[in-house]
Design an enzyme around this catalytic site. Structure first.
Site, mmCIF file in Angstrom:
data_model
loop_
_atom_site.group_PDB
_atom_site.id
_atom_site.type_symbol
_atom_site.label_atom_id
_atom_site.label_comp_id
_atom_site.label_asym_id
_atom_site.label_seq_id
_atom_site.Cartn_x
_atom_site.Cartn_y
_atom_site.Cartn_z
ATOM 1 N N GLY A 8 0.862 -1.193 0.000
ATOM 2 C CA GLY A 8 0.000 0.000 0.000
ATOM 3 C C GLY A 8 0.890 1.232 0.000
ATOM 4 N N GLY A 11 -0.094 5.034 -1.206
ATOM 5 C CA GLY A 11 -1.155 5.787 -0.531
ATOM 6 C C GLY A 11 -0.592 6.913 0.317
ATOM 7 C CD GLN A 12 -3.072 11.051 4.258
ATOM 8 O OE1 GLN A 12 -3.817 10.175 4.714
ATOM 9 N NE2 GLN A 12 -3.091 12.292 4.680
ATOM 10 C CG LEU A 13 1.013 5.775 6.802
ATOM 11 C CD1 LEU A 13 1.658 6.921 7.580
ATOM 12 C CD2 LEU A 13 0.243 4.867 7.753
ATOM 13 C CG ASP A 34 -0.207 0.659 -3.850
ATOM 14 O OD1 ASP A 34 -1.278 0.207 -4.318
ATOM 15 O OD2 ASP A 34 -0.168 1.500 -2.950
ATOM 16 C CB ILE A 35 -2.875 -2.122 -7.340
ATOM 17 C CG1 ILE A 35 -3.553 -0.971 -6.587
ATOM 18 C CG2 ILE A 35 -3.238 -3.462 -6.728
ATOM 19 C CD1 ILE A 35 -5.055 -0.980 -6.726
ATOM 20 C CG ASP A 52 -4.641 -8.012 -5.929
ATOM 21 O OD1 ASP A 52 -4.962 -7.568 -4.802
ATOM 22 O OD2 ASP A 52 -5.424 -8.667 -6.647
ATOM 23 C CE1 TYR A 142 -10.118 2.220 7.230
ATOM 24 C CE2 TYR A 142 -11.047 3.832 8.754
ATOM 25 C CZ TYR A 142 -9.948 3.243 8.150
ATOM 26 O OH TYR A 142 -8.694 3.690 8.459
HETATM 27 N N1 SER Z 1 -8.690 8.837 8.083
HETATM 28 C C1 SER Z 1 -9.604 7.744 8.157
HETATM 29 C C2 SER Z 1 -10.901 8.073 7.510
HETATM 30 O O1 SER Z 1 -11.264 9.220 7.525
HETATM 31 C C3 SER Z 1 -9.848 7.354 9.581
HETATM 32 O O2 SER Z 1 -8.868 6.446 9.961
HETATM 33 O O3 SER Z 1 -11.567 7.208 7.031
#
Ligand code: SER
Length: 312
Positions: A8, A11-13, A34-35, A52, A142
């Site tokens: 991943g 992504g942002q992190l 990552d993909i 993946d 989530y």
């Molecule tokens: N930043 C995430 C979200 O907003 C929360 O962990 O879904």
């Protein structure tokens, strides 16, 4: 030698964590996967492998072939996007985690990091300084996947001795990478609007305070947790983690100290309901006591640092 695979990575992190790992262990100690590949030149100094994370055999093959000792598993569909397709969010978030935990169980890797979130909490948890142990009855898929993921981590640790570590991140705010599909994303967007002299339309209510964290604190907390001796990590579900806390209105006022023309218009949408179910602030005393966590960025410092970085 410590060798770290970030799954991943685009992504942002992921982007920020790779830079943190490069700095701490060297460029060759990190493999990104990552993909899709990201276009950050600094990140791309490390090897990239297309992957993946839901494909069990591919995950195993990549982990085995890159010879990594530690996996940072950052793959997830976040809160707002997850509500559009709950089953896809569940499948992605759970399958990818179990793929990695199984590799640790089978001894192919030594250590796993997996992020949890403030989204594990729901409307029944206390809003202010939400404690480590309280009702975790999330209203988003989530959040449900994060609660279940915490249980899987704890189970693999108890049953198979897997060294898996986790943090319940607040909303993460950094200037190198954009979030996507989350409820806390508005805060990053606000900074871009301010810098570009544009009006900002916020999808949350003016008073909806949420726990937030500067990306430098997020990366440091992750590296510190991972560097701690295994015996001091008492929680194998996930640690509450706190940086700062603000509402869209408070963010507007802080930004306006530097950009006096900055104006936020509030048009709450379905994400407001998600935000309203989450804590306003977090009690992270277990992290502070057990592995000496201490954030460096309050709201004021976070805003100043973001505006400086973006205007440069
Ligand atoms: N930043 C995430 C979200 O907003 C929360 O962990 O879904």
């Amino acid at each position: 030698m410590e060798k770290n695979l970030v799954i991943g990575a685009s992504g942002q992190l992921g982007i920020e964590l790779i830079l943190g790992l490069q700095k701490r262990f060297g460029i060759d100690s990190v493999v990104a996967s990552d993909i899709k590949k990201c276009d950050d030149e600094l990140v791309n100094r490390s090897e990239f492998i297309l992957l993946d994370a839901t494909d069990t055999n591919s995950v195993r093959k990549v982990i085995f072939e890159c010879g990594c000792t530690t996996v940072y598993h950052l793959v997830a569909m976040l809160s707002a996007k997850g509500e559009e397709n709950p089953k896809a969010a569940w499948d992605l978030n759970m399958k990818s985690l179990i793929n990695v935990l199984d590799c640790a169980k089978d001894g192919i890797i030594e250590k796993v990091f997996w992020p949890s979130s403030i989204a594990v909490f729901g409307p029944n948890a206390p809003k202010n300084r939400t404690p480590q142990e309280t009702f975790c009855e999330p209203t988003t898929i989530y959040g449900v996947s994060k609660v279940a993921g915490e249980m899987w981590c704890n189970y693999y640790h108890d049953k198979y001795g897997v060294d898996v570590r986790s943090l319940r991140y607040p909303g993460l705010i950094g200037h190198r990478s954009m979030p996507g599909g989350g409820t806390t994303d508005y805060a990053v967007e606000a900074f871009y609007k301010a810098i570009n002299g544009e009006k900002f339309e916020c999808y949350l209510d003016i008073h909806e305070a949420l726990p937030m964290m500067h990306m430098e604190d997020a990366v440091r907390s992750t590296l510190e947790l991972m560097a701690a001796p295994a015996e001091i990590i008492k929680l194998r579900t996930s640690y509450n983690l706190s940086g700062c806390s603000f509402s869209p209105g408070e963010l507007n006022d802080e930004i306006a100290k530097f950009y006096p023309d900055f104006v936020t218009k509030y048009s709450p949408d379905q994400r407001q309901k998600i935000a309203a179910s989450w804590p306003n602030s977090i009690d992270d005393s277990r992290a502070r006591e057990e592995w000496n966590w201490k954030p460096e960025y309050g709201t004021k410092e976070l805003v100043e640092s973001m505006l400086n970085a973006l205007s440069n």
